[in-house]
Motif scaffolding. Structure first.
Motif, PDB file in Angstrom:
ATOM      1  N   ALA A  92       0.115 -19.073 -54.290  1.00  0.00           N
ATOM      2  CA  ALA A  92      -0.415 -20.051 -55.162  1.00  0.00           C
ATOM      3  C   ALA A  92       0.676 -20.691 -56.003  1.00  0.00           C
ATOM      4  O   ALA A  92       1.517 -20.379 -56.447  1.00  0.00           O
ATOM      5  CB  ALA A  92      -1.317 -19.240 -56.162  1.00  0.00           C
ATOM      6  N   PRO A  93       0.340 -22.107 -56.351  1.00  0.00           N
ATOM      7  CA  PRO A  93       1.161 -22.778 -57.228  1.00  0.00           C
ATOM      8  C   PRO A  93       1.214 -22.285 -58.527  1.00  0.00           C
ATOM      9  O   PRO A  93       0.283 -21.394 -58.918  1.00  0.00           O
ATOM     10  CB  PRO A  93       0.455 -24.195 -57.177  1.00  0.00           C
ATOM     11  CG  PRO A  93      -0.641 -24.159 -56.607  1.00  0.00           C
ATOM     12  CD  PRO A  93      -0.751 -22.932 -55.865  1.00  0.00           C
ATOM     13  N   PRO A  94       2.192 -22.480 -59.245  1.00  0.00           N
ATOM     14  CA  PRO A  94       2.388 -22.228 -60.661  1.00  0.00           C
ATOM     15  C   PRO A  94       1.158 -22.383 -61.599  1.00  0.00           C
ATOM     16  O   PRO A  94       0.779 -23.773 -61.410  1.00  0.00           O
ATOM     17  CB  PRO A  94       3.913 -22.826 -61.074  1.00  0.00           C
ATOM     18  CG  PRO A  94       4.393 -23.175 -60.005  1.00  0.00           C
ATOM     19  CD  PRO A  94       3.478 -23.222 -58.959  1.00  0.00           C
ATOM     20  N   THR A  95       0.755 -21.365 -62.409  1.00  0.00           N
ATOM     21  CA  THR A  95      -0.538 -21.802 -63.217  1.00  0.00           C
ATOM     22  C   THR A  95      -0.130 -21.266 -64.686  1.00  0.00           C
ATOM     23  O   THR A  95       0.894 -20.445 -64.592  1.00  0.00           O
ATOM     24  CB  THR A  95      -1.772 -21.214 -62.866  1.00  0.00           C
ATOM     25  OG1 THR A  95      -1.378 -19.722 -62.749  1.00  0.00           O
ATOM     26  CG2 THR A  95      -2.249 -21.776 -61.445  1.00  0.00           C
ATOM     27  N   PRO A  96      -0.574 -21.941 -65.590  1.00  0.00           N
ATOM     28  CA  PRO A  96      -0.096 -21.261 -67.104  1.00  0.00           C
ATOM     29  C   PRO A  96      -0.299 -19.778 -67.120  1.00  0.00           C
ATOM     30  O   PRO A  96      -1.278 -19.186 -66.664  1.00  0.00           O
ATOM     31  CB  PRO A  96      -1.371 -21.974 -67.864  1.00  0.00           C
ATOM     32  CG  PRO A  96      -1.417 -23.225 -67.450  1.00  0.00           C
ATOM     33  CD  PRO A  96      -1.491 -22.924 -65.645  1.00  0.00           C
ATOM     34  N   GLY A  97       0.737 -19.162 -67.708  1.00  0.00           N
ATOM     35  CA  GLY A  97       0.442 -17.736 -67.896  1.00  0.00           C
ATOM     36  C   GLY A  97       1.219 -16.921 -67.131  1.00  0.00           C
ATOM     37  O   GLY A  97       1.527 -15.836 -66.969  1.00  0.00           O
ATOM     38  N   ILE A  98       1.637 -17.504 -65.887  1.00  0.00           N
ATOM     39  CA  ILE A  98       2.366 -16.741 -64.665  1.00  0.00           C
ATOM     40  C   ILE A  98       3.815 -16.819 -65.001  1.00  0.00           C
ATOM     41  O   ILE A  98       4.296 -18.077 -65.375  1.00  0.00           O
ATOM     42  CB  ILE A  98       2.222 -17.397 -63.420  1.00  0.00           C
ATOM     43  CG1 ILE A  98       0.920 -16.924 -62.962  1.00  0.00           C
ATOM     44  CG2 ILE A  98       3.120 -16.722 -62.375  1.00  0.00           C
ATOM     45  CD1 ILE A  98       0.266 -17.729 -61.488  1.00  0.00           C
ATOM     46  N   ARG A  99       4.570 -15.720 -64.922  1.00  0.00           N
ATOM     47  CA  ARG A  99       5.917 -15.739 -65.468  1.00  0.00           C
ATOM     48  C   ARG A  99       6.747 -15.964 -64.041  1.00  0.00           C
ATOM     49  O   ARG A  99       6.605 -15.373 -63.167  1.00  0.00           O
ATOM     50  CB  ARG A  99       6.326 -14.465 -66.155  1.00  0.00           C
ATOM     51  CG  ARG A  99       5.856 -14.255 -67.327  1.00  0.00           C
ATOM     52  CD  ARG A  99       6.383 -13.052 -67.716  1.00  0.00           C
ATOM     53  NE  ARG A  99       7.837 -12.552 -67.374  1.00  0.00           N
ATOM     54  CZ  ARG A  99       8.438 -11.518 -68.209  1.00  0.00           C
ATOM     55  NH1 ARG A  99       8.031 -11.043 -69.095  1.00  0.00           N
ATOM     56  NH2 ARG A  99       9.826 -11.309 -67.348  1.00  0.00           N
ATOM     57  N   LEU A 100       7.479 -17.094 -64.008  1.00  0.00           N
ATOM     58  CA  LEU A 100       8.394 -17.199 -62.841  1.00  0.00           C
ATOM     59  C   LEU A 100       9.578 -16.444 -62.964  1.00  0.00           C
ATOM     60  O   LEU A 100      10.066 -16.285 -63.810  1.00  0.00           O
ATOM     61  CB  LEU A 100       8.717 -18.905 -62.826  1.00  0.00           C
ATOM     62  CG  LEU A 100       7.709 -20.054 -62.881  1.00  0.00           C
ATOM     63  CD1 LEU A 100       8.069 -21.296 -62.898  1.00  0.00           C
ATOM     64  CD2 LEU A 100       6.853 -19.875 -61.583  1.00  0.00           C
ATOM     65  N   PRO A 101      10.134 -16.142 -61.556  1.00  0.00           N
ATOM     66  CA  PRO A 101      11.086 -15.392 -61.620  1.00  0.00           C
ATOM     67  C   PRO A 101      12.570 -16.392 -61.857  1.00  0.00           C
ATOM     68  O   PRO A 101      12.418 -17.645 -61.902  1.00  0.00           O
ATOM     69  CB  PRO A 101      11.479 -15.039 -60.202  1.00  0.00           C
ATOM     70  CG  PRO A 101      10.662 -16.058 -59.394  1.00  0.00           C
ATOM     71  CD  PRO A 101       9.260 -16.286 -60.299  1.00  0.00           C
ATOM     72  N   THR A 102      13.632 -15.549 -62.445  1.00  0.00           N
ATOM     73  CA  THR A 102      14.736 -16.323 -62.886  1.00  0.00           C
ATOM     74  C   THR A 102      15.710 -16.400 -61.583  1.00  0.00           C
ATOM     75  O   THR A 102      15.382 -15.933 -60.503  1.00  0.00           O
ATOM     76  CB  THR A 102      15.860 -15.768 -63.713  1.00  0.00           C
ATOM     77  OG1 THR A 102      15.807 -14.344 -62.985  1.00  0.00           O
ATOM     78  CG2 THR A 102      14.780 -15.252 -65.083  1.00  0.00           C
ATOM     79  N   PRO A 103      16.423 -17.583 -61.536  1.00  0.00           N
ATOM     80  CA  PRO A 103      17.279 -17.881 -60.246  1.00  0.00           C
ATOM     81  C   PRO A 103      18.232 -16.550 -60.057  1.00  0.00           C
ATOM     82  O   PRO A 103      18.328 -16.243 -58.942  1.00  0.00           O
ATOM     83  CB  PRO A 103      18.268 -18.987 -60.656  1.00  0.00           C
ATOM     84  CG  PRO A 103      17.545 -19.670 -61.831  1.00  0.00           C
ATOM     85  CD  PRO A 103      16.741 -18.681 -62.586  1.00  0.00           C
ATOM     86  N   THR A 104      18.662 -15.901 -61.260  1.00  0.00           N
ATOM     87  CA  THR A 104      19.385 -14.504 -60.911  1.00  0.00           C
ATOM     88  C   THR A 104      18.758 -13.769 -60.278  1.00  0.00           C
ATOM     89  O   THR A 104      19.264 -12.985 -59.270  1.00  0.00           O
ATOM     90  CB  THR A 104      19.688 -13.971 -62.514  1.00  0.00           C
ATOM     91  OG1 THR A 104      20.558 -15.025 -63.048  1.00  0.00           O
ATOM     92  CG2 THR A 104      20.659 -12.730 -62.312  1.00  0.00           C
ATOM     93  N   THR A 105      17.329 -13.289 -60.577  1.00  0.00           N
ATOM     94  CA  THR A 105      16.222 -12.353 -59.942  1.00  0.00           C
ATOM     95  C   THR A 105      16.365 -12.839 -58.370  1.00  0.00           C
ATOM     96  O   THR A 105      16.625 -11.937 -57.312  1.00  0.00           O
ATOM     97  CB  THR A 105      14.987 -12.497 -60.507  1.00  0.00           C
ATOM     98  OG1 THR A 105      15.046 -12.013 -61.635  1.00  0.00           O
ATOM     99  CG2 THR A 105      13.990 -11.428 -59.811  1.00  0.00           C
ATOM    100  N   VAL A 106      16.038 -13.935 -58.027  1.00  0.00           N
ATOM    101  CA  VAL A 106      15.875 -14.517 -56.466  1.00  0.00           C
ATOM    102  C   VAL A 106      17.207 -14.283 -55.716  1.00  0.00           C
ATOM    103  O   VAL A 106      17.322 -13.619 -54.834  1.00  0.00           O
ATOM    104  CB  VAL A 106      15.460 -15.872 -56.479  1.00  0.00           C
ATOM    105  CG1 VAL A 106      15.519 -16.350 -54.996  1.00  0.00           C
ATOM    106  CG2 VAL A 106      14.249 -15.944 -57.148  1.00  0.00           C
ATOM    107  N   LEU A 107      18.240 -14.622 -56.429  1.00  0.00           N
ATOM    108  CA  LEU A 107      19.641 -14.741 -55.595  1.00  0.00           C
ATOM    109  C   LEU A 107      20.248 -13.115 -55.752  1.00  0.00           C
ATOM    110  O   LEU A 107      20.722 -12.888 -54.489  1.00  0.00           O
ATOM    111  CB  LEU A 107      20.707 -15.512 -56.458  1.00  0.00           C
ATOM    112  CG  LEU A 107      20.362 -16.987 -56.281  1.00  0.00           C
ATOM    113  CD1 LEU A 107      21.414 -17.707 -57.155  1.00  0.00           C
ATOM    114  CD2 LEU A 107      20.298 -17.792 -54.822  1.00  0.00           C
ATOM    115  N   THR A 108      20.011 -12.356 -56.865  1.00  0.00           N
ATOM    116  CA  THR A 108      20.519 -10.988 -56.354  1.00  0.00           C
ATOM    117  C   THR A 108      19.619 -10.142 -55.563  1.00  0.00           C
ATOM    118  O   THR A 108      20.089  -9.328 -54.951  1.00  0.00           O
ATOM    119  CB  THR A 108      20.681 -10.233 -57.919  1.00  0.00           C
ATOM    120  OG1 THR A 108      19.315 -10.280 -58.394  1.00  0.00           O
ATOM    121  CG2 THR A 108      21.795 -10.931 -58.712  1.00  0.00           C
ATOM    122  N   THR A 109      18.309 -10.397 -55.537  1.00  0.00           N
ATOM    123  CA  THR A 109      17.489  -9.875 -54.612  1.00  0.00           C
ATOM    124  C   THR A 109      17.943 -10.219 -53.031  1.00  0.00           C
ATOM    125  O   THR A 109      17.845  -9.350 -52.152  1.00  0.00           O
ATOM    126  CB  THR A 109      15.970 -10.106 -54.727  1.00  0.00           C
ATOM    127  OG1 THR A 109      15.574  -9.696 -56.192  1.00  0.00           O
ATOM    128  CG2 THR A 109      14.841  -9.456 -53.763  1.00  0.00           C
TER     129      THR A 109
END
Length: 124
Positions: A92-109
């Motif tokens: 789903a595209p981002p909607t109000p209230g959804i917390r987006l992951p940080t770049p750090t979270t994506v890259l370290t994962t």
């Protein structure tokens, strides 16, 4: 990010964090498809890299795995319903209230998954 890695990164993030509504993964990801190239996944993130950034070694590992970092402010095509661009929402595209992951979270994962599988054995 190549699909073989991105799908696992997204699953890992959704399992680790409370980014789900009604047990549905909502980490926003855009997928680009082309007849001449494999699918490319783009993670929609918020914020900046935390800490001192990534080491040269980590950046090299990610680059060798096909992970490309977009420059801050670089534009990408987002999917729309009125004009097909070849890009679609994997989730789903981002909607109000959804917390987006940080770049750090994506890259370290991504880095953790690559290290856990000895770089590259995720390809399926």
């Amino acid at each position: 990010m190549p699909s073989y890695l991105a799908q696992r990164v997204r699953t890992e993030i959704d399992q680790r964090h409370t980014h789900s509504i009604n047990h549905r993964a909502v980490t926003p990801v855009v997928v680009g498809r082309s007849a001449s190239r494999p699918s490319t996944y783009v993670f929609v993130v918020a914020g900046r890299l935390s800490g001192r950034g990534l080491s040269t070694h980590t950046l090299t590992q990610l680059d060798e795995a096909g992970v490309r970092l977009l420059d801050s402010g670089q534009r990408i095509w987002l999917p729309t319903t009125d004009y097909p661009t070849g890009w679609t929402w994997k989730s789903a595209p981002p909607t109000p209230g959804i917390r987006l992951p940080t770049p750090t979270t994506v890259l370290t994962t991504a880095q953790e998954l690559l290290l856990r599988t000895r770089r590259g054995s995720l390809r399926g």
